[in-house]
Design a protein around this motif. Structure first.
Motif, PDB file in Angstrom:
ATOM      1  N   VAL A  52       0.872  -1.169   0.000  1.00  0.00           N
ATOM      2  CA  VAL A  52       0.000   0.000   0.000  1.00  0.00           C
ATOM      3  C   VAL A  52       0.911   1.220   0.000  1.00  0.00           C
ATOM      4  CG1 VAL A  52      -1.608   1.329   1.429  1.00  0.00           C
ATOM      5  CG2 VAL A  52      -1.956  -1.122   1.141  1.00  0.00           C
ATOM      6  N   ASP A  53       0.554   2.215  -0.795  1.00  0.00           N
ATOM      7  CA  ASP A  53       1.359   3.433  -0.866  1.00  0.00           C
ATOM      8  C   ASP A  53       0.884   4.489   0.119  1.00  0.00           C
ATOM      9  OD1 ASP A  53       3.065   2.723  -3.243  1.00  0.00           O
ATOM     10  OD2 ASP A  53       1.063   2.502  -4.123  1.00  0.00           O
ATOM     11  N   VAL A  81       2.618   6.238   3.404  1.00  0.00           N
ATOM     12  CA  VAL A  81       2.152   7.568   3.786  1.00  0.00           C
ATOM     13  C   VAL A  81       0.882   7.383   4.600  1.00  0.00           C
ATOM     14  CG1 VAL A  81       1.221   9.755   2.922  1.00  0.00           C
ATOM     15  CG2 VAL A  81       3.173   8.672   1.762  1.00  0.00           C
ATOM     16  N   ARG A  82       0.879   7.935   5.815  1.00  0.00           N
ATOM     17  CA  ARG A  82      -0.233   7.750   6.737  1.00  0.00           C
ATOM     18  C   ARG A  82      -0.959   9.079   6.969  1.00  0.00           C
ATOM     19  NH1 ARG A  82       4.290   5.731   8.322  1.00  0.00           N
ATOM     20  NH2 ARG A  82       4.590   7.248   9.983  1.00  0.00           N
ATOM     21  N   LEU A  83      -2.246   9.091   6.622  1.00  0.00           N
ATOM     22  CA  LEU A  83      -3.082  10.279   6.766  1.00  0.00           C
ATOM     23  C   LEU A  83      -4.324   9.911   7.555  1.00  0.00           C
ATOM     24  CD1 LEU A  83      -2.965  11.279   2.984  1.00  0.00           C
ATOM     25  CD2 LEU A  83      -1.425  12.055   4.781  1.00  0.00           C
ATOM     26  N   CYS A  84      -4.854  10.868   8.328  1.00  0.00           N
ATOM     27  CA  CYS A  84      -6.034  10.588   9.152  1.00  0.00           C
ATOM     28  C   CYS A  84      -7.176  11.547   8.869  1.00  0.00           C
ATOM     29  CB  CYS A  84      -5.681  10.697  10.634  1.00  0.00           C
ATOM     30  SG  CYS A  84      -5.272   9.126  11.369  1.00  0.00           S
ATOM     31  N   LEU A 119      -4.608  17.152  -2.207  1.00  0.00           N
ATOM     32  CA  LEU A 119      -3.681  16.708  -1.176  1.00  0.00           C
ATOM     33  C   LEU A 119      -3.092  15.344  -1.533  1.00  0.00           C
ATOM     34  CD1 LEU A 119      -2.476  17.031   1.748  1.00  0.00           C
ATOM     35  CD2 LEU A 119      -4.440  15.680   2.497  1.00  0.00           C
ATOM     36  N   LEU A 120      -3.943  14.422  -1.920  1.00  0.00           N
ATOM     37  CA  LEU A 120      -3.470  13.083  -2.289  1.00  0.00           C
ATOM     38  C   LEU A 120      -2.591  13.123  -3.535  1.00  0.00           C
ATOM     39  CD1 LEU A 120      -6.666  11.010  -1.494  1.00  0.00           C
ATOM     40  CD2 LEU A 120      -4.488  10.979  -0.248  1.00  0.00           C
ATOM     41  N   ASN A 126       5.042  12.847  -4.670  1.00  0.00           N
ATOM     42  CA  ASN A 126       6.231  12.616  -3.844  1.00  0.00           C
ATOM     43  C   ASN A 126       6.630  11.141  -3.842  1.00  0.00           C
ATOM     44  OD1 ASN A 126       6.640  15.293  -3.149  1.00  0.00           O
ATOM     45  ND2 ASN A 126       5.370  15.155  -1.314  1.00  0.00           N
ATOM     46  N   ILE A 127       5.656  10.261  -3.782  1.00  0.00           N
ATOM     47  CA  ILE A 127       5.939   8.822  -3.825  1.00  0.00           C
ATOM     48  C   ILE A 127       6.579   8.467  -5.161  1.00  0.00           C
ATOM     49  CG2 ILE A 127       4.860   6.534  -3.945  1.00  0.00           C
ATOM     50  CD1 ILE A 127       2.767   7.652  -1.892  1.00  0.00           C
ATOM     51  N   ARG A 128       6.024   8.978  -6.248  1.00  0.00           N
ATOM     52  CA  ARG A 128       6.577   8.704  -7.582  1.00  0.00           C
ATOM     53  C   ARG A 128       8.009   9.205  -7.694  1.00  0.00           C
ATOM     54  NH1 ARG A 128       3.679   4.702  -9.697  1.00  0.00           N
ATOM     55  NH2 ARG A 128       1.553   5.268 -10.163  1.00  0.00           N
TER      56      ARG A 128
END
Length: 140
Positions: A52-53, A81-84, A119-120, A126-128
């Motif tokens: 999971v990214d 990446v963890r978002l809440c 936002l996503l 950034n992940i790419r």
């Protein structure tokens, strides 16, 4: 960079409300490979065998809240990446959790779909970039 079509990143969403999971899936499925889970444990079970990214989780859930889930995910794979999602009542605890490194950003409920997508998109870019750098450095 090559013009090859990139596979969509995987976004896991955890919330105990099916309506929220459905709404987020509809909103984000064109940008991401969306996986939805109604419990933190179901998400953790999935992570044992799948990558999971980005993980987006509600804070308030029965059995395992978002804080506990994020702590376990951080231990399992700190690169996710963890978002809440959080209501205003939980904001102070969420800010403390960010300071402790449990997650990176708080999305207030109710959310705006456009802002959420933007936002996503930033996190996905950034992940790419990290993936490109990693592949370039491993090729040398």
């Amino acid at each position: 960079m090559e013009n090859a079509k990139l596979e969509p990143l995987t976004l896991a969403i955890v919330d105990d409300e099916d309506d929220i999971l459905s709404a987020l899936n509809r909103t984000l499925r064109k940008q991401f490979n969306v996986m939805t889970f109604s419990t933190g444990q179901a998400c953790l079970d999935y992570l044992q065998a799948h990558n999971v990214d980005i993980l987006l989780s509600d804070v308030r859930m029965p059995h395992m809240d978002g804080f506990e889930l994020m702590a376990k995910v951080k231990t399992h794979d700190p690169n996710i990446v963890r978002l809440c999602f959080s209501g205003y009542a939980d904001m102070e605890a969420c800010h403390k959790a960010i300071d402790e490194g449990l997650f990176e950003f708080i999305i207030a409920k109710p959310w705006d779909n456009f802002e959420l997508k933007q936002l996503l998109k930033v996190y996905a870019e950034n992940i790419r970039l990290r993936q490109q750098i990693k592949s370039m450095t491993s090729a040398n």
